[in-house]
Design an enzyme around this catalytic site. Structure first.
Site, mmCIF file in Angstrom:
data_model
loop_
_atom_site.group_PDB
_atom_site.id
_atom_site.type_symbol
_atom_site.label_atom_id
_atom_site.label_comp_id
_atom_site.label_asym_id
_atom_site.label_seq_id
_atom_site.Cartn_x
_atom_site.Cartn_y
_atom_site.Cartn_z
ATOM 1 N N LYS A 69 58.945 80.135 34.370
ATOM 2 C CA LYS A 69 60.110 81.335 33.030
ATOM 3 C C LYS A 69 60.437 82.611 33.714
ATOM 4 C CE LYS A 69 55.288 79.886 31.132
ATOM 5 N NZ LYS A 69 54.607 80.351 30.369
ATOM 6 N N GLU A 88 58.910 67.142 25.454
ATOM 7 C CA GLU A 88 59.719 68.332 25.620
ATOM 8 C C GLU A 88 60.455 67.845 26.498
ATOM 9 O OE1 GLU A 88 55.193 70.819 25.700
ATOM 10 O OE2 GLU A 88 56.319 70.446 27.618
ATOM 11 N N TYR A 110 57.901 76.279 21.913
ATOM 12 C CA TYR A 110 55.877 76.353 21.344
ATOM 13 C C TYR A 110 55.168 76.374 19.909
ATOM 14 C CZ TYR A 110 55.069 77.877 26.416
ATOM 15 O OH TYR A 110 55.314 78.313 27.393
ATOM 16 N N ASN A 168 53.243 84.063 33.325
ATOM 17 C CA ASN A 168 52.559 83.334 34.136
ATOM 18 C C ASN A 168 53.854 82.094 35.240
ATOM 19 O OD1 ASN A 168 52.776 81.900 32.492
ATOM 20 N ND2 ASN A 168 50.633 81.204 32.302
ATOM 21 N N HIS A 194 56.137 76.896 33.423
ATOM 22 C CA HIS A 194 55.266 75.551 32.441
ATOM 23 C C HIS A 194 55.396 74.472 32.463
ATOM 24 C CE1 HIS A 194 55.207 74.036 28.585
ATOM 25 N NE2 HIS A 194 55.525 73.471 28.755
HETATM 26 O O1 CDP Z 1 50.818 77.181 29.327
HETATM 27 P P1 CDP Z 1 49.714 76.186 29.403
HETATM 28 O O2 CDP Z 1 49.743 75.331 29.057
HETATM 29 O O3 CDP Z 1 48.701 76.564 31.165
HETATM 30 O O4 CDP Z 1 49.299 77.609 28.875
HETATM 31 P P2 CDP Z 1 48.807 77.389 27.399
HETATM 32 O O5 CDP Z 1 47.549 77.484 27.202
HETATM 33 O O6 CDP Z 1 49.519 76.485 26.869
HETATM 34 O O7 CDP Z 1 49.933 78.634 26.887
HETATM 35 C C1 CDP Z 1 50.839 78.467 26.546
HETATM 36 C C2 CDP Z 1 51.513 80.027 27.280
HETATM 37 O O8 CDP Z 1 50.956 80.768 26.759
HETATM 38 C C3 CDP Z 1 51.131 80.543 28.655
HETATM 39 O O9 CDP Z 1 51.246 79.600 29.630
HETATM 40 C C4 CDP Z 1 50.847 81.340 28.668
HETATM 41 O O10 CDP Z 1 52.505 82.444 28.611
HETATM 42 C C5 CDP Z 1 50.946 81.981 26.746
HETATM 43 N N1 CDP Z 1 49.290 82.522 26.509
HETATM 44 C C6 CDP Z 1 49.349 83.880 26.669
HETATM 45 O O11 CDP Z 1 50.590 84.805 26.696
HETATM 46 N N2 CDP Z 1 48.323 84.203 26.612
HETATM 47 C C7 CDP Z 1 47.013 83.687 26.020
HETATM 48 N N3 CDP Z 1 46.211 83.876 25.882
HETATM 49 C C8 CDP Z 1 47.063 81.943 26.518
HETATM 50 C C9 CDP Z 1 48.449 82.191 26.704
HETATM 51 MG MG MG Z 2 50.473 74.076 27.317
#
Ligand code: CDP
Ligand code: MG
Length: 140
Positions: free
Chosen positions: A11, A128, A51, A114, A117
């Site tokens: 990212k 994807e 997303y 973070n 992805h």
């Molecule tokens: O990336 P991952 O699958 O671990 O998490 P996700 O629940 O699929 O969320 C996608 C992305 O949204 C995360 O990697 C974060 O960059 C963002 N996110 C956020 O900004 N705030 C949150 N509370 C949860 C996710």
């Molecule tokens: Mg995810």
């Protein structure tokens, strides 16, 4: 365990801090092979489509702005059980909860920024990968 492919994205917070090589080293040390990789600049609309599953979440707009704020490196990782293995190497979404030694524990700046992805299941991995890569670009 079955040979799998998963979609990974390094990212903007990581590409701008020159962490692409350090993150790739984590994948390779874990036995994940980078079989396709390119650095691209997403538009907000392209990030939004990627997303789209999170469209109703409160963080969606900020997430799309972030993903379009600087280049990303999209890649396909291949290995035994690659989907779960990559999630393990990435660490928890919130870096505060990420296990020591994981990418997010070492490099992530916040729950939003973070660093990586990774696909979460076989069906999302396939969708994807085909969002970013043509079949001929995958050289396993
Ligand atoms: O990336 P991952 O699958 O671990 O998490 P996700 O629940 O699929 O969320 C996608 C992305 O949204 C995360 O990697 C974060 O960059 C963002 N996110 C956020 O900004 N705030 C949150 N509370 C949860 C996710
Ligand atoms: Mg995810």
């Amino acid at each position: 365990m079955a040979l799998e492919r998963t979609l990974s994205i390094i990212k903007p917070d990581a590409t701008t801090r020159n962490l692409t090589g350090k993150i790739n080293a984590k994948f390779e040390e874990a036995g994940l092979r980078i079989i396709a990789q390119k650095r691209i600049q997403l538009t907000k609309a392209q990030a939004g489509k990627f997303y789209e599953v999170h469209a109703e979440r409160p963080f969606y707009d900020e997430l799309c702005d972030f993903m379009a704020s600087a280049p990303v490196v999209v890649q396909v990782l291949e290995g035994d059980g690659a989907i779960a293995k990559n999630r393990e190497v990435m660490g928890a979404t919130n870096p505060a909860d990420a296990a020591p030694g994981t990418i997010r524990a070492e490099f992530a700046q916040s729950v939003g920024e973070n660093s990586v992805h990774g696909s979460d299941a076989a069906d999302t991995a396939a969708a994807e990968i085909s969002y970013f890569f043509a079949g001929l670009e995958l050289v396993g």
